[in-house]
Design a protein around this motif. Structure first.
Motif, short mmCIF file in Angstrom:
data_model
loop_
_atom_site.label_atom_id
_atom_site.label_comp_id
_atom_site.label_asym_id
_atom_site.label_seq_id
_atom_site.Cartn_x
_atom_site.Cartn_y
_atom_site.Cartn_z
N UNK A 199 0.83 -1.21 0.00
CA UNK A 199 0.00 0.00 0.00
C UNK A 199 0.86 1.25 0.00
N UNK A 200 0.25 2.34 -0.39
CA UNK A 200 0.96 3.61 -0.40
C UNK A 200 1.32 4.05 -1.80
N UNK A 201 1.97 5.17 -1.88
CA UNK A 201 2.32 5.73 -3.18
C UNK A 201 1.21 6.62 -3.70
N UNK A 202 1.54 7.46 -4.65
CA UNK A 202 0.57 8.38 -5.24
C UNK A 202 0.52 8.18 -6.74
N UNK A 203 -0.56 8.65 -7.35
CA UNK A 203 -0.72 8.48 -8.78
C UNK A 203 -1.06 7.04 -9.13
N UNK A 204 -1.09 6.76 -10.41
CA UNK A 204 -1.40 5.42 -10.90
C UNK A 204 -0.19 4.86 -11.63
N UNK A 205 -0.12 3.53 -11.70
CA UNK A 205 0.98 2.88 -12.41
C UNK A 205 0.72 2.99 -13.91
N UNK A 206 1.64 3.57 -14.64
CA UNK A 206 1.46 3.79 -16.07
C UNK A 206 1.73 2.50 -16.84
N UNK A 223 -3.61 18.40 -24.03
CA UNK A 223 -4.21 17.14 -23.60
C UNK A 223 -3.35 15.95 -24.01
N UNK A 224 -2.73 16.01 -25.18
CA UNK A 224 -1.87 14.92 -25.63
C UNK A 224 -0.68 14.75 -24.70
N UNK A 225 -0.09 15.88 -24.25
CA UNK A 225 1.03 15.79 -23.31
C UNK A 225 0.63 15.13 -22.01
N UNK A 226 -0.53 15.54 -21.47
CA UNK A 226 -0.98 14.95 -20.21
C UNK A 226 -1.31 13.48 -20.39
N UNK A 227 -1.92 13.13 -21.51
CA UNK A 227 -2.24 11.71 -21.74
C UNK A 227 -0.96 10.88 -21.88
N UNK A 228 0.08 11.45 -22.50
CA UNK A 228 1.36 10.74 -22.55
C UNK A 228 1.89 10.51 -21.14
N UNK A 229 1.80 11.53 -20.31
CA UNK A 229 2.26 11.41 -18.92
C UNK A 229 1.54 10.27 -18.21
N UNK A 230 0.22 10.20 -18.35
CA UNK A 230 -0.55 9.18 -17.66
C UNK A 230 -0.26 7.79 -18.20
#
Length: 437
Positions: free
Chosen positions: A183-190, A311-318
């Motif tokens: 458990x723990x950590x932030x964000x999602x695993x890409x 939006x494309x940049x953010x989607x690449x990040x995710x």
């Protein structure tokens, strides 16, 4: 065999060109490599970085075992665990690489408060912070004069990987972590994140030198071509030595332009060493009026601002836990200059997802874009549409990361709101702010 010596690994998870490890092996035949998993850091680390760290530690342990040694893994407060292992092994000294973050400073101070000899070696930069300074002041505030001094600074010798590491007998190395399952950590695993470890990192470096470096001057801003090294996470965790990367690239076609980017990395580290509050305070206060706009911020975080290049940049990040540097600037400028949302909000989102998230580079660049950092033109214009048409002229990058716009040809993908409703625009929003501002 002599008194054992500890080597504390931090942001240097490799065997090649490791000054602290080399110095320890010169001091004693018995060396105990140690990495401490700090619960507080792990709780607030991006899941992508936790995953990379898991793989890097496994690879580092495997490399040390091939040399006859091992990697000791402990959990807890670093100074406490170092002191406990020193008592267990009889060690009286610990070697480690230096750092520039507030955490690194606190860690070093806590180690110096023990009864151990603490020996700090060059850390995650080519030129150590403080090695070059201007005539007035403790650090360079502008890149160009720093770059001239950086270029002229003599480099230390690159250290070869050890041929053998003799461990201290009877020490329990501890289990490898599986941070994905914890458990723990932030964000999602890409799903398309970079995998970690020095073995993969060195292969990426070889591939970059052989296949990509020569084209770097002409293609480093080519968004659809993805023509950059993708070594940022490897440098952030120290799976590659930045000095080795510089030496490998400098004298080859494309090398000088690429090495300049490594100098930018060093520049931000020397700024952070002098201003460790860079993640929380304006480096150069501008008395800007920031807007509190949760809806706009959420749209930006999810890649649904209605401005395709943003939006494309953010989607690449995710998707990748990585973003091209050009779109890092475009997305950051849209948030801070167009939406007028505070840079800390955007930097926190990047920090939750970037595998290469590093305090100095990440926050230094956010403040540069926001006009509160080291940019000598704090009111620089950054029109996302002009950026898109220049660096993604046929809309390939946008369509790659925004499949809902796949049906729009060429540059029309950059302004879908100008098209009639129909193929390729279904479900894509209109801009939440004027992208021409």
């Amino acid at each position: 065999m002599g008194t054992p010596v500890l080597v504390l690994f931090t942001q240097d998870l490799r065997l090649h060109d490791h000054p602290a490890l080399t110095a320890a092996l010169e001091e004693s035949e018995t060396v105990v490599p140690l990495f401490v998993l700090e619960p507080g850091l792990l709780r607030r680390a991006a899941r992508n970085r936790r995953a990379y760290l898991t793989e890097a530690l496994a690879d580092l342990r495997s490399g040390l075992r091939d040399l006859g040694g091992d990697l000791v893994l402990r959990r807890g407060d670093t100074a406490t665990e170092v002191r406990a292992l020193a008592r267990e092994t009889g060690a009286r000294a610990v070697h480690l690489g230096g750092g520039v973050s507030r955490f690194a400073a606190r860690r070093e101070a806590a180690l110096r408060a023990t009864d151990l000899e603490v020996r700090v070696h060059p850390g995650p930069t080519i030129v150590p912070p403080g090695a070059i300074t201007p005539a007035k002041g403790d650090h360079y505030k502008v890149f160009t004069p720093y770059w001239r001094a950086w270029e002229a600074e003599e480099r230390r010798k690159i250290r070869t990987a050890p041929a053998r590491v003799r461990p201290s007998e009877g020490v329990d190395p501890g289990p490898l972590p599986d941070l994905d399952a914890e458990p723990g950590g932030i964000g999602a695993l890409s799903p398309e994140r970079t995998r970690g470890g020095p073995t993969r990192a060195r292969e990426r470096l070889r591939r970059w030198i052989d296949r990509g470096l020569a084209d770097y001057p002409d293609r480093h801003d080519d968004l659809p071509g993805a023509a950059t090294s993708h070594l940022s996470a490897d440098l952030r965790f120290g799976c590659l030595s930045p000095l080795e990367v510089e030496a490998a690239a400098r004298d080859l076609p494309g090398g000088p332009e690429y090495v300049r980017q490594l100098a930018w990395r060093d520049f931000h580290h020397q700024v952070t060493a002098a201003f460790p509050e860079i993640a929380t305070r304006d480096y150069r206060p501008r008395d800007r009026e920031w807007r509190h706009d949760p809806e706009a911020l959420e749209a930006w975080k999810e890649g649904r601002t209605g401005v395709p290049i943003v939006d494309a940049g953010i989607r690449q990040l995710l998707a990748e836990g990585f973003m091209h540097n050009r779109t890092r600037m475009i997305t950051a400028a849209f948030l801070t200059r167009t939406l007028r949302v505070h840079w800390r909000e955007g930097a926190a989102h990047f920090d939750a997802h970037l595998t290469d998230g590093d305090v100095a580079d990440e926050y230094g660049n956010w403040q540069w874009v926001a006009g509160t950092g080291n940019d000598t033109r704090p009111n620089r214009a950054f029109n996302p549409l002009r950026q898109a048409r220049r660096f993604d002229p046929e809309g390939e990058y946008v369509r790659r990361h925004l499949p809902e716009l796949a049906g729009l040809p060429g540059r029309r993908a950059h302004t879908p709101w100008e098209e009639a409703e129909g193929e390729g625009t279904a479900g894509y929003p209109r801009p939440i702010a004027d992208p021409g501002r």
